[in-house]
Design a protein around this motif. Structure first.
Motif, PDB file in Angstrom:
ATOM      1  N   GLU A 120       0.818  -1.387  -0.209  1.00 40.30           N
ATOM      2  CA  GLU A 120       0.148   0.279   0.047  1.00 40.30           C
ATOM      3  C   GLU A 120       0.700   1.402  -0.539  1.00 40.30           C
ATOM      4  N   THR A 121       1.752   0.901   0.608  1.00 38.32           N
ATOM      5  CA  THR A 121       2.927   2.573   0.788  1.00 38.32           C
ATOM      6  C   THR A 121       4.015   2.669  -0.245  1.00 38.32           C
ATOM      7  N   LEU A 122       4.095   2.015  -1.282  1.00 40.38           N
ATOM      8  CA  LEU A 122       5.022   1.643  -2.758  1.00 40.38           C
ATOM      9  C   LEU A 122       5.040   3.112  -3.149  1.00 40.38           C
ATOM     10  N   PHE A 123       4.090   4.099  -2.841  1.00 44.45           N
ATOM     11  CA  PHE A 123       4.613   5.366  -3.804  1.00 44.45           C
ATOM     12  C   PHE A 123       4.483   6.830  -2.137  1.00 44.45           C
ATOM     13  N   MET A 155      17.320   4.323  -0.550  1.00 41.84           N
ATOM     14  CA  MET A 155      16.901   3.633  -0.913  1.00 41.84           C
ATOM     15  C   MET A 155      15.558   2.535  -1.461  1.00 41.84           C
ATOM     16  N   ASN A 156      14.953   3.855  -2.267  1.00 42.67           N
ATOM     17  CA  ASN A 156      13.989   4.116  -3.203  1.00 42.67           C
ATOM     18  C   ASN A 156      14.071   2.682  -3.959  1.00 42.67           C
ATOM     19  N   ILE A 157      13.350   1.986  -4.460  1.00 45.99           N
ATOM     20  CA  ILE A 157      13.324   1.500  -5.856  1.00 45.99           C
ATOM     21  C   ILE A 157      13.175   1.794  -6.550  1.00 45.99           C
ATOM     22  N   LEU A 158      12.591   2.760  -7.683  1.00 42.54           N
ATOM     23  CA  LEU A 158      12.967   3.145  -8.922  1.00 42.54           C
ATOM     24  C   LEU A 158      14.146   4.579  -8.550  1.00 42.54           C
ATOM     25  N   PRO A 188       9.639   4.402 -23.958  1.00 42.98           N
ATOM     26  CA  PRO A 188       9.888   6.440 -24.104  1.00 42.98           C
ATOM     27  C   PRO A 188       8.027   7.355 -23.521  1.00 42.98           C
ATOM     28  N   ASN A 189       7.564   5.386 -23.146  1.00 45.49           N
ATOM     29  CA  ASN A 189       6.394   6.289 -23.235  1.00 45.49           C
ATOM     30  C   ASN A 189       5.740   5.657 -21.807  1.00 45.49           C
ATOM     31  N   MET A 190       6.476   5.351 -21.072  1.00 48.34           N
ATOM     32  CA  MET A 190       6.653   5.147 -19.534  1.00 48.34           C
ATOM     33  C   MET A 190       6.256   6.470 -19.226  1.00 48.34           C
ATOM     34  N   SER A 191       5.651   6.669 -17.665  1.00 49.63           N
ATOM     35  CA  SER A 191       5.701   7.668 -17.122  1.00 49.63           C
ATOM     36  C   SER A 191       6.243   7.210 -15.593  1.00 49.63           C
ATOM     37  N   MET A 203       7.858   2.953 -11.608  1.00 49.06           N
ATOM     38  CA  MET A 203       7.801   2.173 -10.440  1.00 49.06           C
ATOM     39  C   MET A 203       7.005   0.675 -10.505  1.00 49.06           C
ATOM     40  N   HIS A 204       6.682   1.033 -10.608  1.00 49.46           N
ATOM     41  CA  HIS A 204       5.375  -0.462 -11.488  1.00 49.46           C
ATOM     42  C   HIS A 204       7.067  -1.482 -12.030  1.00 49.46           C
ATOM     43  N   TRP A 205       7.115  -1.019 -12.891  1.00 57.13           N
ATOM     44  CA  TRP A 205       8.239  -1.801 -13.171  1.00 57.13           C
ATOM     45  C   TRP A 205       8.832  -2.757 -13.237  1.00 57.13           C
ATOM     46  N   ARG A 206      10.125  -0.607 -11.997  1.00 55.45           N
ATOM     47  CA  ARG A 206      10.777  -2.239 -10.971  1.00 55.45           C
ATOM     48  C   ARG A 206      10.638  -3.081  -9.838  1.00 55.45           C
ATOM     49  N   PHE A 207       8.884  -2.438  -9.325  1.00 55.78           N
ATOM     50  CA  PHE A 207       9.104  -3.436  -8.060  1.00 55.78           C
ATOM     51  C   PHE A 207       8.618  -4.784  -8.937  1.00 55.78           C
ATOM     52  N   GLN A 208       7.948  -4.886  -9.856  1.00 57.20           N
ATOM     53  CA  GLN A 208       7.788  -6.415 -10.570  1.00 57.20           C
ATOM     54  C   GLN A 208       9.273  -7.017 -10.863  1.00 57.20           C
ATOM     55  N   ARG A 209      10.644  -6.533 -11.696  1.00 54.59           N
ATOM     56  CA  ARG A 209      11.263  -7.349 -11.778  1.00 54.59           C
ATOM     57  C   ARG A 209      12.078  -7.346 -10.560  1.00 54.59           C
ATOM     58  N   TYR A 210      12.571  -6.511  -8.960  1.00 53.72           N
ATOM     59  CA  TYR A 210      12.641  -6.407  -8.059  1.00 53.72           C
ATOM     60  C   TYR A 210      11.922  -7.757  -7.722  1.00 53.72           C
ATOM     61  N   MET A 211      10.786  -7.839  -6.945  1.00 54.02           N
ATOM     62  CA  MET A 211      10.520  -9.103  -6.548  1.00 54.02           C
ATOM     63  C   MET A 211      10.480 -10.818  -7.475  1.00 54.02           C
ATOM     64  N   GLN A 212      10.146 -10.303  -8.656  1.00 46.61           N
ATOM     65  CA  GLN A 212      10.544 -11.685  -9.302  1.00 46.61           C
ATOM     66  C   GLN A 212      12.380 -11.990  -8.708  1.00 46.61           C
ATOM     67  N   ASP A 213      13.070 -11.752  -8.842  1.00 49.93           N
ATOM     68  CA  ASP A 213      14.203 -11.869  -8.889  1.00 49.93           C
ATOM     69  C   ASP A 213      14.123 -12.328  -7.512  1.00 49.93           C
ATOM     70  N   TYR A 214      13.903 -11.375  -6.817  1.00 52.05           N
ATOM     71  CA  TYR A 214      13.824 -11.681  -5.085  1.00 52.05           C
ATOM     72  C   TYR A 214      13.543 -13.036  -5.116  1.00 52.05           C
ATOM     73  N   LEU A 215      12.336 -13.127  -5.168  1.00 47.01           N
ATOM     74  CA  LEU A 215      11.567 -14.100  -4.632  1.00 47.01           C
ATOM     75  C   LEU A 215      12.121 -15.460  -4.690  1.00 47.01           C
ATOM     76  N   GLY A 216      12.114 -15.104  -6.433  1.00 50.04           N
ATOM     77  CA  GLY A 216      13.287 -16.668  -6.987  1.00 50.04           C
ATOM     78  C   GLY A 216      14.011 -16.887  -5.957  1.00 50.04           C
ATOM     79  N   CYS A 217      15.100 -16.228  -5.564  1.00 51.24           N
ATOM     80  CA  CYS A 217      16.453 -16.384  -4.831  1.00 51.24           C
ATOM     81  C   CYS A 217      15.916 -17.260  -4.143  1.00 51.24           C
ATOM     82  N   ILE A 218      14.298 -16.907  -3.526  1.00 55.60           N
ATOM     83  CA  ILE A 218      14.340 -17.408  -2.203  1.00 55.60           C
ATOM     84  C   ILE A 218      14.166 -18.572  -2.213  1.00 55.60           C
ATOM     85  N   ALA A 219      13.158 -18.610  -3.567  1.00 57.13           N
ATOM     86  CA  ALA A 219      12.555 -20.707  -4.088  1.00 57.13           C
ATOM     87  C   ALA A 219      14.020 -21.457  -3.988  1.00 57.13           C
ATOM     88  N   ALA A 220      15.036 -21.527  -4.000  1.00 51.96           N
ATOM     89  CA  ALA A 220      16.280 -21.869  -4.162  1.00 51.96           C
ATOM     90  C   ALA A 220      16.429 -22.420  -1.864  1.00 51.96           C
TER      91      ALA A 220
END
Length: 542
Positions: free
Chosen positions: A226-229, A244-247, A310-313, A318-335
């Motif tokens: 909820e507090t991403l922004f 330490m802001n994701i974006l 070029p067309n991203m606000s 921030m939405h894109w970087r959060f998803q990239r972060y979670m995909q790799d972070y949580l993928g590491c936890i899976a192992a």
């Protein structure tokens, strides 16, 4: 030669096939009379939010780590004393706050000559091993066998320092750490109780999952906090001035995996001077097959980003970087979770589970987008609170829930208590044994925290504070002098500092009193703060 044989040769372990595995064909009475074994599993930067046993299945599933909670105890209020890697591990080993064991930040050296709980167990008949990450310079003391990662270590084809000798071992670091740990258990002296520190690098930055997991996790979409922004209104300079802001503060190449040449084409500058270098170094460790598999999955993701950029606000980014972060972070936890499952299965299959204490924790908490952040350091809940799950069938009932305030200073005295070893007077923690068996009639009502590494990466200001069941008081100092007070019952996300609110005048006074009492109890002072500041600045100026 197979990978397992390579590991065995590297570890220098002797075959004990003729002796059989511990627990096999031993009478139950003989097993019961033995001191408990200890398997202490610690990951790096694993947020409690990323463990489904804590009720966060919507974010992540950790079925094997959850088994420890189901078969034992889950701690809802476990906290660190200093939320940063090396100091946290020094506290874990010594049972003493950072200002007592001397390792206050990642810069100062750690004195291995001081007492630690593995040394004391070793002196009292335990066979001991440390395998994986410890992040403390020098040859580990207190272990019959050690295979540790230099510094932060690497995810792919890492080096291990095995009993003082550095060797590169092909494979994925999380799997290798698990394989080494299981091999040591198989080949140890079966006539001694054991204490194994099985410590994973993952999910530490820069988050490179194993192939089996990145193929899965890069296809997932994760719920945003909820507090991403968060705009930090209602808090002081420390929250506003962090980096330490994701974006804004994650590396585009090293963290989000945008190829350096794509950054150049899009005109994206490096976030930090080692942004592109981290990408090249981490992926440069891969062999040809590993790199081809990685590129087959990540290149299309980055090519799609390149097309859309070029067309991203800023909000889109921030939405894109959060998803990239979670995909790799949580993928590491899976192992990591895979490895926990292998460990629990091994203990059960070899008759060791009933007499073995199994602990799962992390060296601290971590931000998963809360307040827009990643990393740790702050005394705010997400980095202050660590996951803690412990099973020991002889004394801990399945499904035990513990809400008392515990800290990582409590690990060392707890292990010594279970082993029947006298707890040194200078250890500042308290054994959690009676807490877990529900025999404790009293427990602490407040905990103390310190953080020292500033100015440094992420720019989290120096601070100390006290937390009770409901309230938290923090003092930020050095280049500022600001106090923050939070009512965790009314404001669990810590969005509003009520330090100067007249309605909290009595609470403020009470919390100042508790803070003074704890600083006196543990032996901390302003003089300590100034001494460690001077030592830190002397080192970083060199």
């Amino acid at each position: 030669m197979s990978k397992n044989r390579n590991i065995a040769a590297s570890m220098g372990l002797l075959s004990v096939a003729g002796l059989g595995l511990v627990g096999c064909n031993q009478p139950a009475a003989e097993q019961a009379a033995k001191k408990p074994n200890i398997v202490f599993i610690m990951s790096d930067d694993h947020a409690f939010q990323a463990i489904s046993a804590y009720g966060h299945e919507g974010l992540n599933k950790t079925p094997n780590i959850d088994r420890i909670a189901k078969e034992g105890a889950i701690f809802n209020r476990a906290f660190v004393t200093n939320s940063i890697c090396a100091p946290s591990r020094a506290v874990m080993l010594t049972g003493k706050h950072s200002f007592k064991n001397g390792k206050v930040d990642n810069v100062q050296p750690f004195d291995w000559n001081q007492n630690n709980f593995p040394k004391l167990l070793q002196q009292n008949g335990y066979q001991t091993a440390l395998i994986g990450k410890i992040h403390l310079d020098g040859l580990p003391q207190g272990f019959d066998f050690s295979a540790v990662l230099p510094g932060q270590g690497h995810y792919y084809n890492p080096e291990f320092i095995i009993n003082g000798e550095k060797q590169t071992i092909p494979g994925y670091v999380t799997d290798l750490t698990t394989e080494m740990s299981l091999k040591w258990l198989k080949e140890r002296d079966p006539n001694k109780p054991f204490c194994l520190l099985y410590h994973q690098k993952a999910p530490h930055r820069e988050w490179l999952p194993a192939e089996r997991h990145y193929k899965e996790y890069t296809k997932m979409t994760f719920k945003e906090p909820e507090t991403l922004f968060d705009d930090y209104e209602g808090r002081g300079r420390a929250a506003h001035e962090q980096e330490m802001n994701i974006l804004k503060d994650q590396n585009w190449s090293g963290d989000s995996k945008v190829r350096p040449e794509v950054m150049d084409e899009l005109g994206i500058p490096q976030t930090l001077t080692w942004d592109k270098a981290a990408f090249k170094s981490n992926l440069g460790r891969m062999d040809e097959k590993q790199r081809a598999a990685w590129d087959a999955v990540y290149d299309p993701i980055i090519d799609e980003f390149k097309k859309n950029y070029p067309n991203m606000s800023q909000e889109d980014l921030m939405h894109w970087r959060f998803q990239r972060y979670m995909q790799d972070y949580l993928g590491c936890i899976a192992a990591v979770d895979d490895g926990v499952g292998q460990m629990l299965d091994f203990l059960k299959e070899n008759g060791l589970d009933e007499n073995t204490i199994v602990v799962y924790t992390s060296d601290q908490g971590f931000y998963l987008g809360e307040h827009g952040w990643f990393d740790k350091r702050f005394m705010y809940e997400e980095s202050f609170r660590m996951p803690l799950l412990i099973k020991y069938p002889k004394e801990i009932k399945p499904g035990t829930v513990i809400d008392e305030l515990v800290q990582n200073i409590d690990f060392a005295p707890t292990f010594l208590d279970y082993a029947g070893v006298e707890i040194p007077a200078d250890m500042q923690g308290v054994s959690m044994r009676k807490l877990m068996s529900k025999e404790a009639s009293e427990w602490r009502d407040a905990i103390y925290y310190t953080y020292y590494e500033y100015p440094s990466i992420h720019m989290v200001k120096r601070h100390y504070g006290v937390r009770t069941d409901r309230y938290k008081l923090i003092h930020f100092y050095y280049d500022i002098d600001e106090w923050e007070l939070y009512d965790l019952e009314k404001d669990p996300q810590e969005m509003k500092n009520v330090y100067d609110d007249p309605a909290y005048a009595d609470v403020q006074k009470m919390m100042h009193t508790r803070l003074t009492e704890l600083r006196e109890k543990y032996g901390d002072s302003d003089a300590n703060d100034q001494r460690f500041l001077k030592e830190y600045l002397d080192v970083v100026k060199q």
